[in-house]
Design a protein around this motif. Structure first.
Motif, PDB file in Angstrom:
ATOM      1  N   PHE A 263       0.793  -1.056   0.090  1.00  0.00           N
ATOM      2  CA  PHE A 263       0.051  -0.202   0.179  1.00  0.00           C
ATOM      3  C   PHE A 263       0.827   1.292  -0.031  1.00  0.00           C
ATOM      4  O   PHE A 263       0.898   1.996   1.085  1.00  0.00           O
ATOM      5  CB  PHE A 263      -0.916   0.174   1.204  1.00  0.00           C
TER       6      PHE A 263
ATOM      7  N   PHE B 280       0.800   4.132  -1.041  1.00  0.00           N
ATOM      8  CA  PHE B 280       0.422   5.443  -1.690  1.00  0.00           C
ATOM      9  C   PHE B 280       0.388   6.469  -0.622  1.00  0.00           C
ATOM     10  O   PHE B 280       0.341   6.145   0.532  1.00  0.00           O
ATOM     11  CB  PHE B 280      -1.058   5.295  -2.031  1.00  0.00           C
TER      12      PHE B 280
ATOM     13  N   PRO C 137      -3.714  12.066  -1.238  1.00  0.00           N
ATOM     14  CA  PRO C 137      -5.153  11.804  -1.255  1.00  0.00           C
ATOM     15  C   PRO C 137      -5.592  11.081  -2.535  1.00  0.00           C
ATOM     16  O   PRO C 137      -5.391  11.471  -3.598  1.00  0.00           O
ATOM     17  CB  PRO C 137      -5.952  13.057  -1.131  1.00  0.00           C
ATOM     18  N   THR C 138      -6.169   9.966  -2.560  1.00  0.00           N
ATOM     19  CA  THR C 138      -6.574   9.248  -3.483  1.00  0.00           C
ATOM     20  C   THR C 138      -7.987   8.839  -3.685  1.00  0.00           C
ATOM     21  O   THR C 138      -8.562   8.303  -2.734  1.00  0.00           O
ATOM     22  CB  THR C 138      -5.744   7.834  -3.698  1.00  0.00           C
ATOM     23  N   MET C 139      -8.674   8.834  -4.923  1.00  0.00           N
ATOM     24  CA  MET C 139      -9.811   8.276  -5.159  1.00  0.00           C
ATOM     25  C   MET C 139      -9.736   6.537  -5.583  1.00  0.00           C
ATOM     26  O   MET C 139      -9.370   6.476  -6.736  1.00  0.00           O
ATOM     27  CB  MET C 139     -10.831   9.176  -6.309  1.00  0.00           C
ATOM     28  N   PHE C 140      -9.980   5.695  -4.674  1.00  0.00           N
ATOM     29  CA  PHE C 140      -9.978   4.291  -5.097  1.00  0.00           C
ATOM     30  C   PHE C 140     -11.087   3.928  -5.681  1.00  0.00           C
ATOM     31  O   PHE C 140     -12.086   4.116  -5.218  1.00  0.00           O
ATOM     32  CB  PHE C 140      -9.547   3.513  -3.912  1.00  0.00           C
ATOM     33  N   LEU C 141     -11.034   3.333  -7.261  1.00  0.00           N
ATOM     34  CA  LEU C 141     -12.036   2.918  -7.554  1.00  0.00           C
ATOM     35  C   LEU C 141     -12.118   1.412  -7.962  1.00  0.00           C
ATOM     36  O   LEU C 141     -10.895   0.766  -7.983  1.00  0.00           O
ATOM     37  CB  LEU C 141     -12.077   3.527  -9.234  1.00  0.00           C
TER      38      LEU C 141
ATOM     39  N   ARG D  84     -16.483   3.181  -4.921  1.00  0.00           N
ATOM     40  CA  ARG D  84     -15.334   4.038  -4.770  1.00  0.00           C
ATOM     41  C   ARG D  84     -15.055   4.782  -3.511  1.00  0.00           C
ATOM     42  O   ARG D  84     -15.938   4.955  -2.943  1.00  0.00           O
ATOM     43  CB  ARG D  84     -15.550   5.232  -5.991  1.00  0.00           C
ATOM     44  N   ILE D  85     -13.975   5.179  -3.156  1.00  0.00           N
ATOM     45  CA  ILE D  85     -13.750   5.946  -1.966  1.00  0.00           C
ATOM     46  C   ILE D  85     -12.668   6.761  -1.903  1.00  0.00           C
ATOM     47  O   ILE D  85     -11.430   6.458  -2.594  1.00  0.00           O
ATOM     48  CB  ILE D  85     -13.813   4.843  -0.605  1.00  0.00           C
ATOM     49  N   GLU D  86     -12.741   8.124  -1.400  1.00  0.00           N
ATOM     50  CA  GLU D  86     -11.791   9.141  -1.355  1.00  0.00           C
ATOM     51  C   GLU D  86     -10.984   8.916   0.185  1.00  0.00           C
ATOM     52  O   GLU D  86     -11.671   9.527   1.027  1.00  0.00           O
ATOM     53  CB  GLU D  86     -12.241  10.541  -1.658  1.00  0.00           C
ATOM     54  N   VAL D  87      -9.843   8.722   0.099  1.00  0.00           N
ATOM     55  CA  VAL D  87      -9.400   8.838   1.362  1.00  0.00           C
ATOM     56  C   VAL D  87      -7.881   9.161   1.353  1.00  0.00           C
ATOM     57  O   VAL D  87      -7.286   9.316   0.211  1.00  0.00           O
ATOM     58  CB  VAL D  87      -9.225   7.087   1.916  1.00  0.00           C
TER      59      VAL D  87
ATOM     60  N   GLU E 136      -3.463   7.842   6.131  1.00  0.00           N
ATOM     61  CA  GLU E 136      -4.375   7.827   7.558  1.00  0.00           C
ATOM     62  C   GLU E 136      -4.600   6.292   7.754  1.00  0.00           C
ATOM     63  O   GLU E 136      -4.881   5.953   8.786  1.00  0.00           O
ATOM     64  CB  GLU E 136      -5.430   8.673   7.289  1.00  0.00           C
ATOM     65  N   ILE E 137      -4.804   5.589   6.466  1.00  0.00           N
ATOM     66  CA  ILE E 137      -5.172   4.251   6.738  1.00  0.00           C
ATOM     67  C   ILE E 137      -4.361   2.839   6.517  1.00  0.00           C
ATOM     68  O   ILE E 137      -4.689   1.894   6.467  1.00  0.00           O
ATOM     69  CB  ILE E 137      -6.605   3.980   5.829  1.00  0.00           C
TER      70      ILE E 137
ATOM     71  N   SER F 136      -3.961   0.394   9.179  1.00  0.00           N
ATOM     72  CA  SER F 136      -5.272  -0.421   9.266  1.00  0.00           C
ATOM     73  C   SER F 136      -5.338  -1.158   7.945  1.00  0.00           C
ATOM     74  O   SER F 136      -5.672  -2.696   8.093  1.00  0.00           O
ATOM     75  CB  SER F 136      -6.458   0.599   9.172  1.00  0.00           C
ATOM     76  N   TYR F 137      -5.066  -0.720   6.678  1.00  0.00           N
ATOM     77  CA  TYR F 137      -5.106  -1.612   5.462  1.00  0.00           C
ATOM     78  C   TYR F 137      -4.019  -2.472   5.496  1.00  0.00           C
ATOM     79  O   TYR F 137      -4.444  -3.923   5.385  1.00  0.00           O
ATOM     80  CB  TYR F 137      -4.633  -0.678   4.413  1.00  0.00           C
TER      81      TYR F 137
END
Lengths: 295, 700
Positions: free
Chosen positions: A220, A222, A225-229, A236-239, A243-244, A247-248
């Protein structure tokens, strides 16, 4: 010769890649994987002059008082079906110069097909992609190889992962003991899909899993800020990945552990394959284990 | 609140940056097709609430940083309301009245109220505008008019710095009046009094008119009054104090034994238990006890100590300390009498002991606890003695001495000797008057027979004591039931005395019979004293000798005649008062030193006494002669006024009404307290802390 992923990705087409991998594998093997022939009873035929006397079935003569000759079908050493996950998520590649997971799966399948057919084993193919499940039954004929390679060449990622359905299909179709080689990222939303697949083992089939992963999925890496599709549906999610990330990694690690544990529990051979790994090494490791472990 | 550099406040707008960034940062995130999106979704769900809180904290910390720095640079300062009002009204002549009474010595644990008051006074001075003149009244008992308000801040500051709290109550009414008068000397129309005090009830007399200043047309105007509470608004200042100390000889416990009766008072609303009371002589604690002090109540503790030798002793009785330690200590100076050497002249000796004239006196003087060491002689032998080796002579039913002996006796008395004379059949009035008329309290007249002992109803006709001067040291113990043994005595015969003649001047009748005839007469002759008892000390004329009162009466009379009874009274003066010293013999006091070592003024009077004072501090004052030698017998102690120990706070409402509510402003503790660390330092510290925590959050 070690074929790294970058070198392999420059070869155009599955045929070339598979052949390159296969040659790499062959040069790495110390002895032929050919294990000798076996014959299997097909039918009885009334004796006629010219038939091999040693093939007369004396037990049948005792019962019927006629001479019957056993006819045998000349069989391959092995029947192998390569189950390829052709879902859209298999089309992911983090390195534009590298290969997608599906390309890696196709290359591995092609190389395995070369090896199987070369030693007169039967090789088949099953591709699961969305609603479509394509199947080429296993055969040992030399001409069959081209058919397999052509099919692999045409693979395009699409649809969702449907390992559950593939497991059902194979359980229905494989009447004889076979080697099932699963090539997938195992990203199936159905929690018990893998278990279902591994139930093939209970039907005396030999099962091996090549778990295909992109290095980015493992680390991971990255920052912005990314829009994961989603590649399979419209999620889709913008994170902010930073920050995650922790957790990922925990979630993904738990997933990998679960897969590995499930395979071990089902006595299924598990091989994690990263798309940037040298594939001949992967296959050599796999074949080496089979020679040593399963004979 | 005001700001020294208000322009920096514009920088506070930067605090909007995080908000604006949040509102307008609409950068489109990079779209990325991702195979393992299920794990991204799951991770996001798991961390969503934590991330939200984190983002909120980051936003708050960043806003705090951007807000605190410009405000700190603007140098914020708290300003009192009164100042803001003053700015609106224009410059005012100001008089700062600083309470310097004893109660300001109260220690709250963070310094005394006076130190706090001095800080408040400095703050009041700092707060004045440049065009406001001021003066300072340090409100001590002898406060002087402060002079017209002036602009010399340095001088005013040094007056405040040099001010010291006193040991006396302060009359704040008078100090406020002095301040008001001084303000009239300023041409400025506005007048202001800043009163810094602990606002104890005793400091004010609200029945008197409040201070006013003359207006432009001579009309009385109330000045603006700013009250600054050195006690920081505390409801009460718990205090206890020694309000009385009585030192008395405890003859029953032996010679030179004294009992110190300490009376302590609790001025607070809560009871105080196990309060230690101790008796110190010099630097040594010789006796201890404990007191239970009810709320607003008093308690007594008696501490007893026996002195090995006579002499002058200085010491103190102390309670375990509280906020106001000064009133927990009561110093004293005590003259402990040396042993009294007495010659008992037995005028009617007898081989039957109980018929002997001196039998009962001998028994009284030789009893346990008697301060007297007696020698007994018959008249002939006694008159050959050198009286100079005795402090006291008893002439018991002695015939009139020959002239040479009479002269010796007169000289003995006039040089300070004590003489006790009792009557009897051997006493001839004429002869006695002739021989010793110079020292007799009154001339003897004739013997009166009230009844004949043994006759019927003799007891009923016998005389009894009538008037007794219970205020005199000899008779002071015989009050109430203790006097029963005295008034029940029967007197069958007694010597009548002449009325006060020329020679009888200065005689004092201490007790009379019920017919008014003197029973005990006292005279001071020269430096000595003579007590004449007009009946007998055996049972011939009276039965006093077998009464319970006889023994203490004889012992106290002995002590009194040698001067040791009064001298046992504690020699003390109130702080602020003057004391009259009576030098004896060749004592020539040259200087008097206060407990702090400072010289105290003194003045010689025509009668040979010396007036010294005022005694401005509590403790033992030492009197020295020209060679610097201490004169122990003149040493005295100054004690505090117990009224100032009552720290009950005045009702501020009542005080405001007195001053005029419209004119009163509070410079309360909060405003009066200039923070030791300026506010901007705290703001910078807060910004730094916020910066640190932001970093910690970002790393997570």
């Amino acid at each position: 010769m070690i074929l790294d992923a970058h070198t392999l990705s420059k070869l155009h087409g599955v045929k070339l890649r598979a052949r390159a991998v296969m040659e790499g594998v062959l040069s790495g093997l110390h002895k032929s994987p050919h294990q000798g022939q076996s014959v299997e009873f097909a039918e009885h035929k009334e004796y006629a002059p010219g038939d091999e006397i040693r093939h007369i079935d004396w037990k049948a003569y005792g019962k019927f008082d006629k001479y019957y000759v056993k006819r045998f079908e000349h069989e391959t050493n092995l029947r192998a079906v390569m189950l390829i996950d052709g879902s859209a998520s298999m089309g992911y590649r983090s390195d534009p110069a590298g290969m997608t997971k599906l390309e890696v799966a196709a290359t591995l399948a092609g190389a395995l097909s070369y090896l199987l057919v070369r030693q007169q084993d039967a090789a088949g193919l099953a591709v699961v992609a969305g609603d479509r499940i394509g199947e080429i039954p296993p055969r040992a004929a030399a001409g069959h190889l081209n058919l397999l390679l052509d099919e692999l060449e045409r693979l395009e990622p699409h649809g969702t992962t449907r390992l559950f359905d593939a497991a059902d299909l194979l359980a229905e179709k494989l009447s004889r003991r076979s080697l099932v080689i699963v090539l997938s990222d195992l990203f199936d939303d159905r929690a018990d899909a893998l278990k279902r697949l591994l139930q093939l083992r209970q039907r005396k089939h030999d099962v091996a899993v090549f778990h295909l992963l992109d290095p980015a999925e493992l680390t991971f890496p990255f920052d912005d800020p990314t829009m994961f599709l989603s590649m399979e549906d419209d999620r889709r999610i913008e994170v902010n990945p930073r920050e995650i990330k922790q957790s990922y990694l925990e979630e993904f690690g738990a997933f990998l552990d679960e897969v590995k544990r499930t395979c071990a529990a089902a006595d299924v051979e598990y091989e994690r394959v990263l798309t940037d790994q040298p594939l001949d090494q992967v296959l050599l490791r796999f074949l080496g284990r089979r020679q040593g472990g399963r004979g | 609140m005001t700001f020294a550099q208000p322009l920096f406040l514009l920088g506070a707008l930067a605090a909007l940056i995080p908000l604006l960034v949040h509102l307008f940062d609409r950068r489109r995130p990079r779209p990325l097709p991702f195979g393992a999106i299920a794990f991204v979704l799951r991770s996001q769900r798991r961390t969503a609430s934590r991330l939200k809180l984190r983002r909120l904290l980051l936003y708050a910390l960043r806003t705090l940083i951007l807000l605190a720095i410009p405000i700190a640079l603007a140098r914020p300062q708290f300003r009192r309301d009164a100042q803001a009002a003053a700015l609106a009204r224009g410059p005012a002549a100001t008089s700062i009245v600083l309470d310097a009474s004893l109660s300001m010595r109260y220690d709250t644990g963070q310094g005394t109220l006076f130190e706090k008051g001095r800080e408040l006074a400095r703050a009041a001075l700092r707060d004045l505008r440049a065009e406001e003149p001021a003066n300072v009244v340090v409100c001590a008992p002898n406060a002087q008019p402060p002079g017209a308000p002036l602009f010399d801040r340095g001088r005013l500051r040094s007056i405040i710095d040099d001010a010291k709290p006193t040991f006396q109550p302060a009359d704040l009414n008078r100090c406020l009046e002095l301040a008001a008068r001084s303000l009239e000397e300023s041409p400025l129309a506005a007048k202001r009094i800043v009163l810094i005090s602990d606002f104890t009830q005793n400091a004010f007399h609200l029945e008197a008119p409040a201070p006013t200043v003359k207006g432009p047309n001579g009309e009385p105007l109330r000045p603006e009054v700013i009250l600054r509470d050195a006690a920081g608004g505390q409801k009460a200042l718990p205090n206890r104090a020694i309000v009385d100390l009585r030192i008395e000889p405890a003859l029953q416990a032996g010679p030179r034994t004294f009992q110190f009766t300490v009376t302590a008072r609790n001025f607070s609303d809560e009871a105080m238990n196990d309060v230690e009371a101790s008796l110190r002589l010099g630097d040594q604690t010789v006796s201890k006890g404990f007191l239970e002090l009810p709320a607003h109540g008093t308690a007594q503790k008696v501490l007893t100590w026996r002195f090995e030798d006579g002499g002058t002793f200085r010491g103190a009785v102390a309670l375990s300390g509280d906020g106001l330690r000064e009133d927990d200590v009561r110093p004293f100076v005590l003259q402990v009498p040396k042993e009294i050497r007495a010659l008992v002249v037995n005028g009617a000796p007898s081989s039957v002991r109980y018929r002997d004239e001196a039998f009962f006196v001998d028994a009284a003087l030789s009893s346990q606890g008697s301060p007297v060491r007696e020698s007994m002689r018959d008249a002939a032998a006694a008159f050959r003695e050198d009286f100079g080796q005795y402090d006291l002579l008893y002439l018991l039913n002695v015939a009139a001495p020959p002239p040479d002996v009479a002269a010796k006796l007169v000289a003995f008395v006039e040089n300070g000797g004590g003489l006790f004379i009792s009557m009897g059949d051997h006493v001839e009035p004429e002869a006695w008057n002739q021989a010793l008329g110079a020292i007799l309290p009154r001339p003897l007249r004739l013997v009166k027979t009230a009844a004949v002992p043994g006759e019927e109803e003799a007891a009923a006709h016998a005389a009894k004591l009538g008037q007794i001067d219970l205020g005199h040291p000899i008779f002071s113990p015989f009050t109430g039931q203790a006097g029963e043994g005295l008034v029940s005595a029967r007197f069958y015969k007694y010597m009548l005395l002449e009325a006060n003649g020329e020679k009888g001047q200065g005689a004092q009748i201490l007790a009379t019979f019920d017919d008014g005839a003197p029973a005990f007469a006292l005279a001071r002759r020269g430096k000595g004293r003579v007590v004449l008892f007009t009946s007998t000390v055996d049972r011939d004329w009276s039965d006093l000798a077998i009464r319970t009162s006889f023994l203490p009466l004889i012992q106290r009379t002995s002590s009194f005649l040698t001067g040791s009874l009064e001298e046992r009274e504690e020699m003390r003066v109130r702080v602020g008062g003057t004391v009259t010293l009576r030098p004896e013999g060749n004592q020539q006091p040259a200087e008097i030193r206060a407990p702090s070592g400072e010289a105290v003024t003194h003045k010689a009077n025509e009668d040979g006494t010396i007036t010294t004072g005022p005694a401005l501090e509590p403790g033992v004052y030492e009197v020295r002669d020209g060679r610097g030698q201490a004169i122990a017998s003149l040493t005295f102690a100054a004690v505090l006024d117990p009224a100032e120990s009552d720290l009950t706070r005045i009702q501020m409402d009542a005080l405001e009404s007195w001053f005029g509510e419209a004119t009163v402003k509070h410079g309360d503790g909060a405003n009066g307290d200039e923070p030791r660390v300026p506010l901007w330092t705290w703001l910078i510290a807060a910004a730094a802390a916020a910066f640190f925590f932001e970093g910690v959050l970002l790393r997570k």
